[in-house]
Design an enzyme around this catalytic site. Structure first.
Site, PDB file in Angstrom:
ATOM      1  N   ASP A   1      -4.731   5.530   3.678  1.00 39.07           N
ATOM      2  CA  ASP A   1      -4.640   4.340   2.841  1.00 39.07           C
ATOM      3  C   ASP A   1      -5.893   4.014   2.030  1.00 39.07           C
ATOM      4  O   ASP A   1      -5.779   3.545   0.904  1.00 39.07           O
ATOM      5  CB  ASP A   1      -4.206   3.140   3.691  1.00 39.07           C
ATOM      6  CG  ASP A   1      -2.768   3.311   4.160  1.00 39.07           C
ATOM      7  OD1 ASP A   1      -1.945   3.761   3.338  1.00 39.07           O
ATOM      8  OD2 ASP A   1      -2.472   3.032   5.325  1.00 39.07           O
TER       9      ASP A   1
ATOM     10  N   CYS B   1       0.289   8.989   7.050  1.00 42.87           N
ATOM     11  CA  CYS B   1      -0.845   8.031   7.055  1.00 42.87           C
ATOM     12  C   CYS B   1      -2.050   8.480   7.854  1.00 42.87           C
ATOM     13  O   CYS B   1      -3.138   7.962   7.661  1.00 42.87           O
ATOM     14  CB  CYS B   1      -0.418   6.671   7.579  1.00 42.87           C
ATOM     15  SG  CYS B   1       1.212   6.543   8.172  1.00 42.87           S
TER      16      CYS B   1
ATOM     17  N   HIS C   1       5.197   0.529   2.612  1.00 37.35           N
ATOM     18  CA  HIS C   1       4.648   1.368   1.547  1.00 37.35           C
ATOM     19  C   HIS C   1       5.763   2.167   0.865  1.00 37.35           C
ATOM     20  O   HIS C   1       6.800   2.439   1.474  1.00 37.35           O
ATOM     21  CB  HIS C   1       3.654   2.386   2.132  1.00 37.35           C
ATOM     22  CG  HIS C   1       2.332   1.818   2.535  1.00 37.35           C
ATOM     23  ND1 HIS C   1       1.782   2.024   3.785  1.00 37.35           N
ATOM     24  CD2 HIS C   1       1.431   1.067   1.845  1.00 37.35           C
ATOM     25  CE1 HIS C   1       0.603   1.424   3.847  1.00 37.35           C
ATOM     26  NE2 HIS C   1       0.370   0.832   2.699  1.00 37.35           N
TER      27      HIS C   1
ATOM     28  N   ASP D   1      -6.872  -0.667  11.998  1.00 35.78           N
ATOM     29  CA  ASP D   1      -5.942   0.285  11.360  1.00 35.78           C
ATOM     30  C   ASP D   1      -6.638   1.496  10.757  1.00 35.78           C
ATOM     31  O   ASP D   1      -6.022   2.242   9.987  1.00 35.78           O
ATOM     32  CB  ASP D   1      -5.148  -0.440  10.264  1.00 35.78           C
ATOM     33  CG  ASP D   1      -4.093  -1.368  10.851  1.00 35.78           C
ATOM     34  OD1 ASP D   1      -3.164  -0.861  11.507  1.00 35.78           O
ATOM     35  OD2 ASP D   1      -4.204  -2.599  10.671  1.00 35.78           O
TER      36      ASP D   1
HETATM   37  C1  CIR Z   1      -0.948  -1.142   8.142  1.00 31.07           C
HETATM   38  O1  CIR Z   1      -0.132  -2.071   8.169  1.00 31.07           O
HETATM   39  O2  CIR Z   1      -1.754  -1.013   7.226  1.00 31.07           O
HETATM   40  C2  CIR Z   1      -0.959  -0.157   9.281  1.00 31.07           C
HETATM   41  N1  CIR Z   1      -0.560  -0.809  10.495  1.00 31.07           N
HETATM   42  C3  CIR Z   1      -0.041   0.996   9.012  1.00 31.07           C
HETATM   43  C4  CIR Z   1      -0.480   1.823   7.842  1.00 31.07           C
HETATM   44  C5  CIR Z   1       0.457   2.944   7.564  1.00 31.07           C
HETATM   45  N2  CIR Z   1      -0.025   3.706   6.483  1.00 31.07           N
HETATM   46  C6  CIR Z   1       0.711   4.496   5.716  1.00 31.07           C
HETATM   47  O3  CIR Z   1       1.914   4.543   5.878  1.00 31.07           O
HETATM   48  N3  CIR Z   1       0.103   5.164   4.751  1.00 31.07           N
END
Ligand code: CIR
Length: 260
Positions: A70, A253, A166, A64
């Site tokens: 994140d 993200c 989130h 990811d």
């Molecule tokens: C996760 O589950 O961490 C990733 N597949 C997706 C992260 C998405 N991030 C975000 O919305 N800031």
């Protein structure tokens, strides 16, 4: 300077392991080439919006890791390394450390046991909202509030409505006083003083939009929400998000953004 004025961003090219990324629906397997294409379109759109983009290489060990929002927060005054709340993502913060250390006047970091994902952090002009979630703990959020204060920002800890990954899955900033939010977030959200544009029926995933300088990036598959924004005068840039949507991701993200 507005909080959505950016001249710099970091992104990370997805690795082939992205097809093993975390997701709510394990049957929705993203196609690597299409993820790559969505990422490339996003990087091009950031550039067209006036942002200098640094592209980091793929990190195959972290499926990811293309979602660089994140593991860190970035502001002109400094950056904060977070501790992503998913065990498979924890190491992403350390991987970013050398990159961030060279670019910001200060680099702060959450400590052991303090978990927070950048996807739970919504920056607005007066307040940085921090949504508690399966990824962001009360302890992590409290530590983040203290670090934000060091950087001159006011953090506020809030609830994330159930059923979403989130906080920003369901809300994004359109301008200094306007938010785009799903109907449940608009109803539950702690947004006194903001105007709220709600996403159109069946287009909840449009809520993870991204305001960058004069434009609003919006998933290309949300035409009725796009209409709502266009009627209000926003310059909407539609971007493909079908594949990253399978990974429960949206437009905020894929970058760390700041004004230097
Ligand atoms: C996760 O589950 O961490 C990733 N597949 C997706 C992260 C998405 N991030 C975000 O919305 N800031």
């Amino acid at each position: 300077m507005r909080v959505f004025d950016f001249d710099s961003a970091i992104v990370r090219t997805p690795g082939r392991s992205v097809v093993h990324g975390l997701r709510d629906d394990p049957r929705a397997v993203p196609d690597y080439d299409r993820v790559l294409a969505e990422h490339a379109a996003y990087v091009a759109a950031l550039g067209a919006a006036g942002v200098a983009v640094e592209i980091l290489p793929p990190l195959e060990a972290f499926p990811d890791s293309m979602f660089v929002e994140d593991p860190a927060l970035a502001f002109g005054a400094g950056a904060i390394l977070l501790r992503p709340g998913a065990p498979t993502r924890l190491g992403e913060a350390d991987a970013l450390r050398p990159t961030l250390a060279g670019r910001f006047p200060r680099l702060l970091a959450l400590g052991d046991g303090e978990f927070a994902d950048g996807g739970d952090v919504l920056v607005t002009p007066d307040t940085v909202f921090i949504g508690l979630s399966a990824r962001t703990t009360a302890r992590g959020a409290a530590a983040l509030v203290a670090h934000l204060e060091t950087l001159g920002a006011r953090g506020r800890i809030v609830a994330t409505p159930p059923g979403i990954l989130h906080f920003k899955t369901a809300v994004s900033l359109l301008d200094d006083r306007t938010l785009l939010a799903t109907a449940p977030m608009a109803a539950a959200g702690p947004f006194a003083g903001f105007d709220i544009v709600t996403t159109a029926d069946g287009e909840d995933a449009a809520a993870n939009a991204l305001r960058v300088n004069g434009t609003v990036f919006l998933g290309a598959h949300f035409p009725r929400t796009a209409d709502r924004l266009a009627r209000r005068g926003y310059a909407v840039v539609p971007l493909p998000v079908t594949e990253i949507g399978k990974l429960d991701a949206g437009l905020s993200c894929m970058s760390l953004r700041w004004h230097s």
